[in-house]
Design a protein around this motif. Structure first.
Motif, PDB file in Angstrom:
ATOM      1  N   GLU A  54       4.655   2.700   0.063  1.00 35.78           N
ATOM      2  CA  GLU A  54       4.453   4.118  -0.232  1.00 35.78           C
ATOM      3  C   GLU A  54       3.501   4.291  -1.416  1.00 35.78           C
ATOM      4  OE1 GLU A  54       7.335   7.951   0.123  1.00 35.78           O
ATOM      5  OE2 GLU A  54       8.018   6.345  -1.202  1.00 35.78           O
ATOM      6  N   ARG A  55       3.686   3.487  -2.443  1.00 35.43           N
ATOM      7  CA  ARG A  55       2.803   3.545  -3.604  1.00 35.43           C
ATOM      8  C   ARG A  55       1.383   3.097  -3.235  1.00 35.43           C
ATOM      9  NH1 ARG A  55       5.548   3.579  -8.719  1.00 35.43           N
ATOM     10  NH2 ARG A  55       3.800   2.446  -9.643  1.00 35.43           N
ATOM     11  N   TYR A  56       1.288   2.055  -2.423  1.00 25.07           N
ATOM     12  CA  TYR A  56      -0.005   1.542  -1.989  1.00 25.07           C
ATOM     13  C   TYR A  56      -0.781   2.622  -1.230  1.00 25.07           C
ATOM     14  CZ  TYR A  56      -3.221  -1.220   0.955  1.00 25.07           C
ATOM     15  OH  TYR A  56      -4.320  -1.711   1.619  1.00 25.07           O
ATOM     16  N   LEU A  57      -0.119   3.288  -0.312  1.00 24.97           N
ATOM     17  CA  LEU A  57      -0.779   4.346   0.461  1.00 24.97           C
ATOM     18  C   LEU A  57      -1.160   5.530  -0.433  1.00 24.97           C
ATOM     19  CD1 LEU A  57       1.474   4.332   3.658  1.00 24.97           C
ATOM     20  CD2 LEU A  57      -0.890   3.509   3.481  1.00 24.97           C
ATOM     21  N   GLU A  97      -1.591   9.095 -13.181  1.00 20.56           N
ATOM     22  CA  GLU A  97      -2.687   9.831 -13.804  1.00 20.56           C
ATOM     23  C   GLU A  97      -2.605   9.761 -15.322  1.00 20.56           C
ATOM     24  OE1 GLU A  97      -2.256  13.630 -11.978  1.00 20.56           O
ATOM     25  OE2 GLU A  97      -3.505  13.108 -10.243  1.00 20.56           O
ATOM     26  N   ASP A  98      -1.384   9.821 -15.848  1.00 15.66           N
ATOM     27  CA  ASP A  98      -1.208   9.706 -17.299  1.00 15.66           C
ATOM     28  C   ASP A  98      -1.623   8.322 -17.786  1.00 15.66           C
ATOM     29  OD1 ASP A  98      -0.269  12.280 -17.425  1.00 15.66           O
ATOM     30  OD2 ASP A  98       1.852  11.716 -17.489  1.00 15.66           O
ATOM     31  N   GLU A  99      -1.266   7.292 -17.011  1.00 15.95           N
ATOM     32  CA  GLU A  99      -1.632   5.928 -17.391  1.00 15.95           C
ATOM     33  C   GLU A  99      -3.136   5.741 -17.396  1.00 15.95           C
ATOM     34  OE1 GLU A  99       0.456   3.643 -14.542  1.00 15.95           O
ATOM     35  OE2 GLU A  99       2.320   3.571 -15.679  1.00 15.95           O
ATOM     36  N   LYS A 103       6.671  12.047  -9.409  1.00 12.45           N
ATOM     37  CA  LYS A 103       6.638  11.315 -10.674  1.00 12.45           C
ATOM     38  C   LYS A 103       5.632  10.169 -10.633  1.00 12.45           C
ATOM     39  CE  LYS A 103       9.676   9.305 -14.182  1.00 12.45           C
ATOM     40  NZ  LYS A 103       8.756   8.233 -14.537  1.00 12.45           N
ATOM     41  N   PHE A 104       5.550   9.485  -9.509  1.00 16.24           N
ATOM     42  CA  PHE A 104       4.614   8.361  -9.425  1.00 16.24           C
ATOM     43  C   PHE A 104       3.181   8.815  -9.650  1.00 16.24           C
ATOM     44  CE2 PHE A 104       1.720   6.058  -6.426  1.00 16.24           C
ATOM     45  CZ  PHE A 104       1.482   4.978  -7.272  1.00 16.24           C
ATOM     46  N   VAL A 105       2.804   9.940  -9.024  1.00 15.55           N
ATOM     47  CA  VAL A 105       1.436  10.427  -9.138  1.00 15.55           C
ATOM     48  C   VAL A 105       1.134  10.868 -10.568  1.00 15.55           C
ATOM     49  CG1 VAL A 105      -0.208  12.185  -8.381  1.00 15.55           C
ATOM     50  CG2 VAL A 105       1.316  11.100  -6.719  1.00 15.55           C
ATOM     51  N   THR A 106       2.041  11.627 -11.157  1.00 16.21           N
ATOM     52  CA  THR A 106       1.808  12.091 -12.525  1.00 16.21           C
ATOM     53  C   THR A 106       1.793  10.928 -13.513  1.00 16.21           C
ATOM     54  OG1 THR A 106       4.183  12.537 -12.788  1.00 16.21           O
ATOM     55  CG2 THR A 106       2.788  14.370 -12.090  1.00 16.21           C
ATOM     56  N   VAL A 130      -0.144  13.488  -0.035  1.00 13.48           N
ATOM     57  CA  VAL A 130       0.303  13.162  -1.389  1.00 13.48           C
ATOM     58  C   VAL A 130       0.739  14.420  -2.110  1.00 13.48           C
ATOM     59  CG1 VAL A 130      -0.389  12.228  -3.631  1.00 13.48           C
ATOM     60  CG2 VAL A 130      -1.220  11.166  -1.515  1.00 13.48           C
ATOM     61  N   ASP A 131       1.953  14.388  -2.624  1.00 11.68           N
ATOM     62  CA  ASP A 131       2.464  15.477  -3.444  1.00 11.68           C
ATOM     63  C   ASP A 131       2.062  15.207  -4.887  1.00 11.68           C
ATOM     64  OD1 ASP A 131       3.853  17.367  -4.863  1.00 11.68           O
ATOM     65  OD2 ASP A 131       5.792  16.981  -3.945  1.00 11.68           O
TER      66      ASP A 131
END
Length: 269
Positions: free
Chosen positions: A84-87, A253-255, A247-250, A242-243
């Motif tokens: 899921e993270r890879y996609l 982006e923060d990283e 949390k993963f996306v935000t 992609v939402d």
């Protein structure tokens, strides 16, 4: 017209394990992989992909799914999370992942320059050794951010040879981004003699003490890419909704913003 449907099966695609007996024993010991576990886990992961509400299209062939299962020692929930993270990362940053065919002029130029070359022969432990001749290090910090949780590979070690002074400073920062396990796998060396103690000299390019010239290794890699042209193109067909609020996306982006800022600070210092 999409790629061959063999990369997007809904059911068992007739995969047959091609590992030799020694590698099968290692897979059983380290990954808990056997015939029954493999077949069940692959179909379970495939079913999950096909039911996932946000995945529009994803490769479901056994070869592709096994990369994630093996990376996570056949824990299906962990493999699902990694996939899921890879996609998600592929969808967010298509320039990193799409159009990677060796036919693309820019990609071919990078490959011919020897930026990234999987050595033709594996080491004595059966591991694939990848040689990266990097003239710049801005790619490294991008990779490290999603590497641990989003890339389907079992990374054993990274050895950096002849880093210039400024790059050594950056590496000190880079290592702080990794977990303790990966930190222990980073080695900084200053000469080819040290490299030959880490990697079997017989599999190294001639330029590093081996027998086969690097240019010949690159040619072999290009031939392999040509053989797998359709499989590589099938990756470009994968899509996921992609939402942006997850949390993963935000976090990602923060990283990225944080690393970019820190890297600029390093350049100033």
């Amino acid at each position: 017209m999409g790629c061959d449907s063999k990369f997007f099966p809904a059911e068992d695609d007739g995969y047959r394990c091609g590992l030799d007996e020694e590698t099968r024993r290692v897979a059983s010991s380290e990954l808990r992989e056997d015939e029954a576990a493999r077949a069940a886990a692959v179909q379970q992961l495939r079913d999950w992909v096909l039911r996932h509400p946000a995945i529009r299209k994803c490769r479901t062939d056994s070869v592709f799914l096994l990369r994630f299962l093996r990376s996570k020692k056949f824990s299906v929930p962990l493999a699902q999370e990694m996939l899921e993270r890879y996609l998600t990362v592929r969808q967010l940053y298509p320039l990193w992942f799409r159009g990677l065919s060796a036919d693309e002029p820019v990609v071919r130029e990078i490959l011919l320059a020897g930026y990234l070359v999987p050595l033709p022969e594996r080491d004595e432990f059966g591991r694939r050794v990848i040689l990266r001749c990097a003239g710049t290090y801005s790619h490294i910090f991008q990779n490290c951010l999603y590497f641990q949780k989003s890339t389907p590979m079992r990374h054993k070690s990274s050895t950096f040879l002849n880093l210039p002074h400024y790059a050594s400073k950056f590496m000190e920062f880079f290592v702080t981004l990794l977990n303790e396990k990966l930190k222990s796998r980073i080695k900084l060396i200053s000469n080819t003699e040290e490299l030959q103690k880490i990697v079997n000299i017989k599999i190294l390019p001639k330029e590093y003490g081996g027998e086969m010239p690097l240019s010949e290794m690159i040619d072999k890699f290009l031939l392999k890419l040509e053989e797998r042209r359709e499989a590589i193109k099938a990756l470009d067909e994968m899509e996921m909704e992609v939402d942006q609020k997850t949390k993963f996306v935000t976090d990602l982006e923060d990283e990225l913003a944080g690393v970019a800022g820190s890297f600029r600070q390093l350049e100033v210092d």
